[in-house]
Scaffold this motif. Structure first.
Motif, PDB file in Angstrom:
ATOM      1  N   SER A   1       0.858  -1.189   0.000  1.00 20.80           N
ATOM      2  CA  SER A   1       0.000   0.000   0.000  1.00 20.80           C
ATOM      3  C   SER A   1       0.889   1.232   0.000  1.00 20.80           C
ATOM      4  O   SER A   1       2.021   1.193   0.498  1.00 20.80           O
ATOM      5  CB  SER A   1      -0.932   0.013   1.221  1.00 20.80           C
ATOM      6  OG  SER A   1      -0.179   0.175   2.430  1.00 20.80           O
ATOM      7  N   ILE A   2       0.386   2.308  -0.591  1.00 22.70           N
ATOM      8  CA  ILE A   2       1.105   3.577  -0.620  1.00 22.70           C
ATOM      9  C   ILE A   2       0.412   4.547   0.325  1.00 22.70           C
ATOM     10  O   ILE A   2      -0.815   4.641   0.354  1.00 22.70           O
ATOM     11  CB  ILE A   2       1.152   4.158  -2.047  1.00 22.70           C
ATOM     12  CG1 ILE A   2       1.923   3.219  -2.972  1.00 22.70           C
ATOM     13  CG2 ILE A   2       1.795   5.540  -2.050  1.00 22.70           C
ATOM     14  CD1 ILE A   2       1.930   3.658  -4.426  1.00 22.70           C
ATOM     15  N   SER A   3       1.191   5.255   1.109  1.00 25.89           N
ATOM     16  CA  SER A   3       0.618   6.227   2.044  1.00 25.89           C
ATOM     17  C   SER A   3       1.603   7.367   2.242  1.00 25.89           C
ATOM     18  O   SER A   3       2.711   7.370   1.689  1.00 25.89           O
ATOM     19  CB  SER A   3       0.324   5.558   3.392  1.00 25.89           C
ATOM     20  OG  SER A   3       1.537   5.164   4.032  1.00 25.89           O
ATOM     21  N   GLY A   4       1.209   8.342   3.048  1.00 24.20           N
ATOM     22  CA  GLY A   4       2.125   9.394   3.448  1.00 24.20           C
ATOM     23  C   GLY A   4       2.881   8.956   4.691  1.00 24.20           C
ATOM     24  O   GLY A   4       2.389   8.141   5.467  1.00 24.20           O
ATOM     25  N   GLU A   5       4.097   9.454   4.855  1.00 22.41           N
ATOM     26  CA  GLU A   5       4.887   9.115   6.044  1.00 22.41           C
ATOM     27  C   GLU A   5       4.215   9.691   7.274  1.00 22.41           C
ATOM     28  O   GLU A   5       3.594  10.750   7.227  1.00 22.41           O
ATOM     29  CB  GLU A   5       6.305   9.655   5.908  1.00 22.41           C
ATOM     30  CG  GLU A   5       7.264   9.165   6.987  1.00 22.41           C
ATOM     31  CD  GLU A   5       7.416   7.648   6.990  1.00 22.41           C
ATOM     32  OE1 GLU A   5       6.613   6.984   7.683  1.00 22.41           O
ATOM     33  OE2 GLU A   5       8.320   7.140   6.312  1.00 22.41           O
ATOM     34  N   THR A   6       4.306   8.980   8.401  1.00 21.47           N
ATOM     35  CA  THR A   6       3.676   9.436   9.629  1.00 21.47           C
ATOM     36  C   THR A   6       4.313  10.727  10.118  1.00 21.47           C
ATOM     37  O   THR A   6       5.529  10.921  10.000  1.00 21.47           O
ATOM     38  CB  THR A   6       3.795   8.364  10.732  1.00 21.47           C
ATOM     39  OG1 THR A   6       5.180   8.043  10.922  1.00 21.47           O
ATOM     40  CG2 THR A   6       3.046   7.103  10.317  1.00 21.47           C
ATOM     41  N   ALA A   7       3.490  11.602  10.683  1.00 19.19           N
ATOM     42  CA  ALA A   7       3.962  12.923  11.115  1.00 19.19           C
ATOM     43  C   ALA A   7       4.947  12.834  12.270  1.00 19.19           C
ATOM     44  O   ALA A   7       5.818  13.690  12.433  1.00 19.19           O
ATOM     45  CB  ALA A   7       2.770  13.786  11.514  1.00 19.19           C
ATOM     46  N   ASP A   8       4.818  11.793  13.077  1.00 18.33           N
ATOM     47  CA  ASP A   8       5.687  11.661  14.259  1.00 18.33           C
ATOM     48  C   ASP A   8       6.873  10.742  14.006  1.00 18.33           C
ATOM     49  O   ASP A   8       7.425  10.153  14.936  1.00 18.33           O
ATOM     50  CB  ASP A   8       4.872  11.151  15.449  1.00 18.33           C
ATOM     51  CG  ASP A   8       4.196   9.821  15.159  1.00 18.33           C
ATOM     52  OD1 ASP A   8       4.233   9.361  14.000  1.00 18.33           O
ATOM     53  OD2 ASP A   8       3.625   9.237  16.115  1.00 18.33           O
ATOM     54  N   LEU A   9       7.308  10.619  12.746  1.00 19.21           N
ATOM     55  CA  LEU A   9       8.415   9.732  12.425  1.00 19.21           C
ATOM     56  C   LEU A   9       9.691  10.129  13.158  1.00 19.21           C
ATOM     57  O   LEU A   9      10.420   9.269  13.667  1.00 19.21           O
ATOM     58  CB  LEU A   9       8.666   9.722  10.915  1.00 19.21           C
ATOM     59  CG  LEU A   9       9.845   8.856  10.447  1.00 19.21           C
ATOM     60  CD1 LEU A   9       9.619   7.393  10.798  1.00 19.21           C
ATOM     61  CD2 LEU A   9      10.086   9.030   8.952  1.00 19.21           C
ATOM     62  N   ALA A  10       9.991  11.421  13.228  1.00 20.37           N
ATOM     63  CA  ALA A  10      11.220  11.878  13.879  1.00 20.37           C
ATOM     64  C   ALA A  10      11.240  11.462  15.348  1.00 20.37           C
ATOM     65  O   ALA A  10      12.277  11.003  15.855  1.00 20.37           O
ATOM     66  CB  ALA A  10      11.348  13.390  13.753  1.00 20.37           C
ATOM     67  N   GLU A  11      10.109  11.602  16.014  1.00 24.71           N
ATOM     68  CA  GLU A  11      10.034  11.202  17.421  1.00 24.71           C
ATOM     69  C   GLU A  11      10.185   9.693  17.562  1.00 24.71           C
ATOM     70  O   GLU A  11      10.839   9.200  18.494  1.00 24.71           O
ATOM     71  CB  GLU A  11       8.703  11.655  18.022  1.00 24.71           C
ATOM     72  CG  GLU A  11       8.554  13.172  18.133  1.00 24.71           C
ATOM     73  CD  GLU A  11       7.238  13.562  18.776  1.00 24.71           C
ATOM     74  OE1 GLU A  11       6.518  12.649  19.242  1.00 24.71           O
ATOM     75  OE2 GLU A  11       6.934  14.766  18.812  1.00 24.71           O
ATOM     76  N   GLU A  12       9.580   8.960  16.634  1.00 24.61           N
ATOM     77  CA  GLU A  12       9.682   7.494  16.670  1.00 24.61           C
ATOM     78  C   GLU A  12      11.129   7.050  16.512  1.00 24.61           C
ATOM     79  O   GLU A  12      11.606   6.172  17.251  1.00 24.61           O
ATOM     80  CB  GLU A  12       8.839   6.883  15.553  1.00 24.61           C
ATOM     81  CG  GLU A  12       8.954   5.360  15.466  1.00 24.61           C
ATOM     82  CD  GLU A  12       8.530   4.803  14.126  1.00 24.61           C
ATOM     83  OE1 GLU A  12       8.992   3.698  13.778  1.00 24.61           O
ATOM     84  OE2 GLU A  12       7.769   5.468  13.409  1.00 24.61           O
ATOM     85  N   LEU A  13      11.843   7.669  15.579  1.00 18.34           N
ATOM     86  CA  LEU A  13      13.232   7.284  15.343  1.00 18.34           C
ATOM     87  C   LEU A  13      14.133   7.672  16.510  1.00 18.34           C
ATOM     88  O   LEU A  13      15.068   6.942  16.848  1.00 18.34           O
ATOM     89  CB  LEU A  13      13.729   7.922  14.043  1.00 18.34           C
ATOM     90  CG  LEU A  13      13.060   7.409  12.763  1.00 18.34           C
ATOM     91  CD1 LEU A  13      13.533   8.201  11.553  1.00 18.34           C
ATOM     92  CD2 LEU A  13      13.335   5.918  12.572  1.00 18.34           C
TER      93      LEU A  13
END
Length: 305
Positions: free
Chosen positions: A174-186
Motif C-alpha cells: 500500500s502507498i501512504s504518506g509518512e507518519t507525522a511523528d516519524l522523527a520522534e519514533e526514530l
C-alpha cells in the motif's frame, strides 16, 4: 431344491447385493464425473486439492495504480526471493520508482505473510518481516530509497502453497504518506537501542549465533533505524575473556565482530552501514575468575553509532 443348490443361490444373491450397493454408494469415490451435456470432467471430492493462494503485485494511490497477478514468490520456510521476477513485476517496480521519487512524502508499505507452521531461519522476529525485508532490499537495488519503504509481517494461516511448496506472492503493498511523528519514533528507537544494545554471546573459540525472540526484535529495530536515517551506521564490537594471549584475543574479538557483520549482511543490512572493531579482553563486564563470568565476557555488542 437341494441343500447345495440353496447354498449356491445364497452366494449369488450376496454377490449381486454387494455389487448393487458398491455402485450406488462408492462408485464415484476417487473418480471423475463427466457432464454429458458439456463433456466437462469434474473431479470428485477425493481428487480435489486445495487451490494454492496467490496475491498480486498491486497498489493504488488514487492518481497512480498498478496491478499484476505476478508477484515475489518464496519457498516454504524461506525468505529468499525466487528469481527471476516476471516482466510485469519489473515494469511495476519501474513505475513505482518514478512515482515515489517524484512525490515527496510518499512511502510504500510492504507486508510479508507467513504461516505459523513455517520455520523462521531469519534474524527477524517472524518470516513475514524477513520476506518484506527481502522485497525492500530488492527495491533498493532498483533505485528506490530505503527511507521510503516500510516493512511489517502478518500471520496468515490461510495461505496454501503449490505442489512445489512455493508460496505465490505472500506479500501485499500500500502507498501512504509518512507518519507525522516519524522523527520522534526514530529518536525513541535510537535511545532504545543505545540503552539496551544487541549482545551476542559465544562459546570458547567459537563464532556462532543463536538468536532469542528479543534479539530478533533488536535486529529489526536496528534495521529500521538504518533504513530511515541518512548516514546512520551501527557498530559491531567483539569482546573476549582473559584466557590466552591478548593479541590472540584481539584477533578473536574482531573475528566475532566480522562474523556478526556477515550475519547482519546476510539478513539485509547494508555492508556500508556496519563498522566492526575489537576490544579483546580489555572491557570485561563480569569476573574472569569464573566460567560464568568468562562466558558473559565472550560477546559481540551491536549498537547504533
Amino acid at each position: 431344491m437341494t441343500k447345495k443348490t440353496t447354498y449356491l443361490i445364497g452366494i449369488l444373491l450376496t454377490i449381486l447385493l454387494g455389487t448393487y450397493f458398491y455402485i450406488s454408494c462408492c462408485s464415484t469415490c476417487g473418480t471423475s464425473v463427466k457432464d454429458e451435456t458439456t463433456n466437462e470432467v469434474t473431479p470428485t471430492p477425493s481428487e480435489t486439492k486445495p487451490t494454492s493462494t496467490s496475491y498480486p503485485f498491486s497498489f493504488n494511490d488514487g492518481d497512480y495504480a498498478y496491478e499484476t497477478n505476478d508477484n515475489f514468490n518464496f519457498n516454504m520456510s524461506s525468505s529468499s526471493i525466487l528469481l527471476p521476477l516476471s516482466e510485469k513485476v519489473e515494469k511495476g517496480i519501474s513505475g513505482l520508482k518514478d512515482y515515489i521519487t517524484t512525490n515527496t512524502g510518499k512511502v510504500l508499505n510492504i507486508t510479508g505473510y507467513y504461516k505459523g507452521d513455517e520455520a523462521n531461519k531469519s534474524a527477524y522476529p517472524n518470516l513475514g518481516i524477513a520476506r518484506a525485508n527481502a522485497v525492500k532490499n530488492y527495491l533498493v537495488e532498483k533505485g528506490i530509497a530505503s527511507s521510503t519503504l516500510n516493512i511489517s509481517g502478518k500471520l496468515n494461516d490461510d495461505m496454501v502453497s503449490g505442489d512445489d511448496n512455493v508460496y505465490l506472492g505472500p506479500v501485499t503493498y500500500s502507498i501512504s504518506g509518512e507518519t507525522a511523528d516519524l522523527a520522534e519514533e526514530l529518536k525513541a528507537l535510537y535511545d532504545k537501542v543505545k540503552d539496551d544494545p544487541l549482545v551476542l554471546n559465544f562459546n570458547t573459540g567459537e563464532a556462532s549465533i543463536n538468536l532469542t525472540t528479543e534479539q530478533r526484535q533488536k535486529i529489526a529495530d536496528i534495521s529500521r533505524y538504518l533504513d530511515k536515517v541518512d548516514g546512520a551506521k551501527c557498530s559491531a564490537t567483539g569482546h573476549t575473556d582473559s584466557q590466552g594471549q591478548r593479541a590472540t584475543n584481539i584477533r578473536l574479538g574482531l573475528e566475532r565482530a566480522d562474523f556478526a557483520k556477515s550475519y547482519l549482511i546476510s539478513n539485509g543490512i547494508s555492508d556500508a552501514k556496519i563498522v566492526t572493531s575489537s576490544k579483546g579482553p580489555d572491557v570485561p563486564i563480569a569476573s574472569n575468575t569464573t566460567e560464568e563470568g568468562r562466558s558473559q565476557n565472550r560477546r559481540t555488542v551491536v549498537t547504533l553509532n
